[in-house]
Write a protein that holds these residues in place. Structure first.
Motif, PDB file in Angstrom:
ATOM      1  N   SER A   9       0.852  -1.194   0.000  1.00 55.41           N
ATOM      2  CA  SER A   9       0.000   0.000   0.000  1.00 55.41           C
ATOM      3  C   SER A   9       0.887   1.243   0.000  1.00 55.41           C
ATOM      4  CB  SER A   9      -0.895   0.001   1.230  1.00 55.41           C
ATOM      5  OG  SER A   9      -0.131   0.289   2.379  1.00 55.41           O
ATOM      6  N   SER A  11       1.055   3.953   1.756  1.00 57.85           N
ATOM      7  CA  SER A  11       1.590   4.495   3.015  1.00 57.85           C
ATOM      8  C   SER A  11       2.746   3.637   3.522  1.00 57.85           C
ATOM      9  CB  SER A  11       0.490   4.606   4.073  1.00 57.85           C
ATOM     10  OG  SER A  11      -0.112   3.362   4.303  1.00 57.85           O
ATOM     11  N   ILE A  12       2.756   2.357   3.203  1.00 57.77           N
ATOM     12  CA  ILE A  12       3.890   1.514   3.595  1.00 57.77           C
ATOM     13  C   ILE A  12       5.002   1.592   2.543  1.00 57.77           C
ATOM     14  CG2 ILE A  12       4.630  -0.888   3.885  1.00 57.77           C
ATOM     15  CD1 ILE A  12       1.981  -1.381   5.310  1.00 57.77           C
ATOM     16  N   ALA A 105       5.633  -5.461   7.077  1.00 61.34           N
ATOM     17  CA  ALA A 105       5.173  -5.689   5.704  1.00 61.34           C
ATOM     18  C   ALA A 105       6.244  -6.423   4.890  1.00 61.34           C
ATOM     19  CB  ALA A 105       4.819  -4.359   5.037  1.00 61.34           C
TER      20      ALA A 105
ATOM     21  N   LEU B 107       5.295 -13.759  14.216  1.00 59.21           N
ATOM     22  CA  LEU B 107       4.981 -13.756  12.784  1.00 59.21           C
ATOM     23  C   LEU B 107       5.806 -14.822  12.049  1.00 59.21           C
ATOM     24  CD1 LEU B 107       3.526 -12.606  10.366  1.00 59.21           C
ATOM     25  CD2 LEU B 107       5.134 -10.712  10.306  1.00 59.21           C
ATOM     26  N   THR B 133      -2.120 -11.388   6.064  1.00 64.33           N
ATOM     27  CA  THR B 133      -1.210 -10.653   6.950  1.00 64.33           C
ATOM     28  C   THR B 133      -0.792  -9.340   6.298  1.00 64.33           C
ATOM     29  OG1 THR B 133      -0.387 -12.749   7.836  1.00 64.33           O
ATOM     30  CG2 THR B 133       0.957 -10.796   8.248  1.00 64.33           C
ATOM     31  N   ALA B 134      -0.473  -9.415   5.015  1.00 60.74           N
ATOM     32  CA  ALA B 134      -0.096  -8.196   4.292  1.00 60.74           C
ATOM     33  C   ALA B 134      -1.254  -7.196   4.287  1.00 60.74           C
ATOM     34  CB  ALA B 134       0.330  -8.541   2.869  1.00 60.74           C
ATOM     35  N   ILE B 137      -1.569  -5.563   7.722  1.00 63.93           N
ATOM     36  CA  ILE B 137      -0.531  -4.554   7.946  1.00 63.93           C
ATOM     37  C   ILE B 137      -0.870  -3.273   7.177  1.00 63.93           C
ATOM     38  CG2 ILE B 137       1.914  -4.040   7.561  1.00 63.93           C
ATOM     39  CD1 ILE B 137       2.362  -7.135   8.054  1.00 63.93           C
ATOM     40  N   THR B 138      -1.405  -3.441   5.965  1.00 64.48           N
ATOM     41  CA  THR B 138      -1.883  -2.280   5.208  1.00 64.48           C
ATOM     42  C   THR B 138      -2.936  -1.522   5.999  1.00 64.48           C
ATOM     43  OG1 THR B 138      -1.440  -3.297   3.067  1.00 64.48           O
ATOM     44  CG2 THR B 138      -3.139  -1.595   3.112  1.00 64.48           C
ATOM     45  N   ALA B 141      -1.409   0.441   8.742  1.00 62.21           N
ATOM     46  CA  ALA B 141      -0.740   1.636   8.221  1.00 62.21           C
ATOM     47  C   ALA B 141      -1.769   2.722   7.895  1.00 62.21           C
ATOM     48  CB  ALA B 141       0.085   1.286   6.985  1.00 62.21           C
ATOM     49  N   GLU B 142      -2.908   2.323   7.332  1.00 58.01           N
ATOM     50  CA  GLU B 142      -3.976   3.289   7.043  1.00 58.01           C
ATOM     51  C   GLU B 142      -4.497   3.899   8.345  1.00 58.01           C
ATOM     52  OE1 GLU B 142      -5.598   1.069   2.967  1.00 58.01           O
ATOM     53  OE2 GLU B 142      -6.518   0.621   4.908  1.00 58.01           O
ATOM     54  N   ALA B 145      -2.049   6.403   9.521  1.00 61.56           N
ATOM     55  CA  ALA B 145      -2.054   7.604   8.684  1.00 61.56           C
ATOM     56  C   ALA B 145      -3.308   8.438   8.960  1.00 61.56           C
ATOM     57  CB  ALA B 145      -1.976   7.222   7.207  1.00 61.56           C
TER      58      ALA B 145
END
Lengths: 318, 318
Positions: A9, A11-12, A105, B107, B133-134, B137-138, B141-142, B145
């Motif tokens: 994404s 932001s990452i 990530a 993890l 998992t990815a 994590i997204t 991060a959102e 933010a």
């Protein structure tokens, strides 16, 4: 790498591409990102060492570099290092949470890069990577625990470095051999090569962490000493004992150290044989590593490549 | 879980077993660790839903709970939360570095638990877990933010929650169905069930994060408001606009908020319809989730189990 990172994404991706040196602090592309990419080089050369093309190792090369960068991002947060590769570290520039998530990530992406699409070789490589990652994390935990202990011995320091660094370099070689269709003996031999080479590499890195020039290492001078890290030269000097070790212990015990104190610590470590002992570990481990190459029956060209990488990553300017 | 955690090094195991509630701050065993284990329950029930035994889902149940706890450990560091399940968080008690590493270890261990030993079903489950998992994590991060943005809309907030929470609950169900040997249609249907259920679950959690009693949630009162988190009720109230939204924005803009300010914010969110809108999301998503169960052709008993878990995890005391 760009395909894997491109799937993240925005932001990452912003944090990851900055950390990798692909963009600068303002998000502008950097022409020559640099970086040593030691682990991918080992994976590619190992595939060639078992008679395959370098390309066969690609998923392993990408995955191991992603795992390595995951560990760098988190290490910098844990060590509060503010500089890496002559630039502010990701957490220092973009925030602690952002750097933790970017590392997470990368770790998640590493497994995905390996097992998708699956094949028996990729899955075997993925299992090796999971185990090496767990070992590396164990080594980082030992490293962290050592900072608070005064009685760390030379042998347990070596064991810590084997976990923290050697396991992942061994895995890079193993994955290259596995993905290149090598025999079990070749996979084992290249794993042993990578393991000993990893120890030599880390011994050199520990020397650089004290005596390396900032313009070469890209880190603050004496950064390992400022953090009271139990690196190989430090532990060796402490174990030798005597007046120098006592003085070193007193310096370590003080919370605030001046630049003069730190310079004095570096001198004490050297006078007590810490630097020489670390250099001896590097030299001996490199020799052991190269001897393992006899077991893989490689052709001359690929063998030379492995030897050259080994020489390149253990001969650094200090 | 105990086998997987038992393989970790002592310095990491200490942090992980404390975080999981298996030991107290002094390392003494706890008889009843508690914890809701929502995700393993979904994996087990999903295996039963496709006609297999619950045990078939075990590797997936363990792996998804490890991933969930990885995210909790890192979330607490990033959010600077000092309490979880009525106890100090791991980082608050044992250090930031220790908590980051413990999360990393969980993890790495999750993938290992799934792919070792490998089977086609386990590998398919591992690929699903990597992707979920990815996504998770997204979402985190959102979420991070969003804390710095003033213009977060309701729809992008829903999308963030789908990444942050729904993806992993969907994956728990999918892995149960995959490991239980379900058809592609059953795997998809249970994934859709888990996804909608995950959104309902998170909507309820967001309500609890503002109006939940500390003795029930195990967290500080109003912890989400103190951190200016853009949770669903908050975003809904802001989007409604008017004098209440303006007042809410002013409260958010101040760096230091008193308990009275925070209580006032909770009232403004409620008066502007934020709580009702989040409750509506929870109710509608639960209904959608339950409708997906028609597609799996489950026997009555297993279907009841899935419905009961769904009801249980979305009906919490607030």
């Amino acid at each position: 790498m760009r395909v894997a990172v491109g799937r993240m994404s925005p932001s990452i991706g912003r944090v990851v591409t900055y950390h990798l040196g692909w963009v600068d602090a303002d998000g502008r592309s950097v022409d020559d990102p640099g970086g040593k990419v030691v682990r991918p080089a080992l994976a590619f050369a190992s595939a060639r060492g078992v008679g395959a093309s370098a390309e066969a190792a690609l998923p392993g090369a990408v995955a191991v570099e992603l795992v390595h960068n995951f560990s760098l991002l988190h290490d910098d947060v844990m060590d509060r290092d503010t500089e890496r590769r002559h630039r502010p570290t990701a957490w220092a520039l973009m925030g602690v949470g952002e750097a933790i998530l970017a590392g997470d990530a990368l770790l998640a992406m590493a497994q995905e890069a390996l097992i998708d699409p699956p094949s028996p070789e990729r899955l075997r490589a993925a299992a090796a990577l999971s185990m090496a990652t767990a070992e590396m994390i164990t080594g980082q935990a030992e490293d962290l625990a050592f900072e608070r202990r005064e009685d760390v011995g030379f042998d347990e320091c070596i064991a810590m470095l084997e976990h923290k660094t050697a396991a992942l370099l061994a895995c890079a070689c193993k994955m290259g051999a596995i993905l290149g269709g090598g025999t079990d003996q070749q996979v084992d031999a290249l794993g042993d090569f990578g393991h000993s080479l990893g120890l030599a590499f880390q011994a050199v890195d520990d020397i650089l962490g004290i005596w390396g020039k900032p313009e070469v290492t890209g880190k603050q001078a004496w950064s390992d000493l400022r953090q009271h890290k139990k690196t190989l030269p430090m532990v060796a000097a402490l174990e030798t004992g005597g007046a120098a070790a006592d003085a070193l212990r007193r310096l370590l015990a003080s919370d605030e150290s001046s630049d003069d104190d730190i310079a004095r610590a570096a001198e004490l470590i050297e006078s007590n044989g810490g630097k020489d002992r670390a250099l001896a570990v590097a030299a001996q481990s490199l020799e052991v590593a190269l001897a393992h190459l006899d077991r893989i029956d490689a052709q001359l060209g690929p063998r030379r490549e492995l030897e050259e990488i080994a020489g390149f990553i253990t001969a650094r300017d200090f």
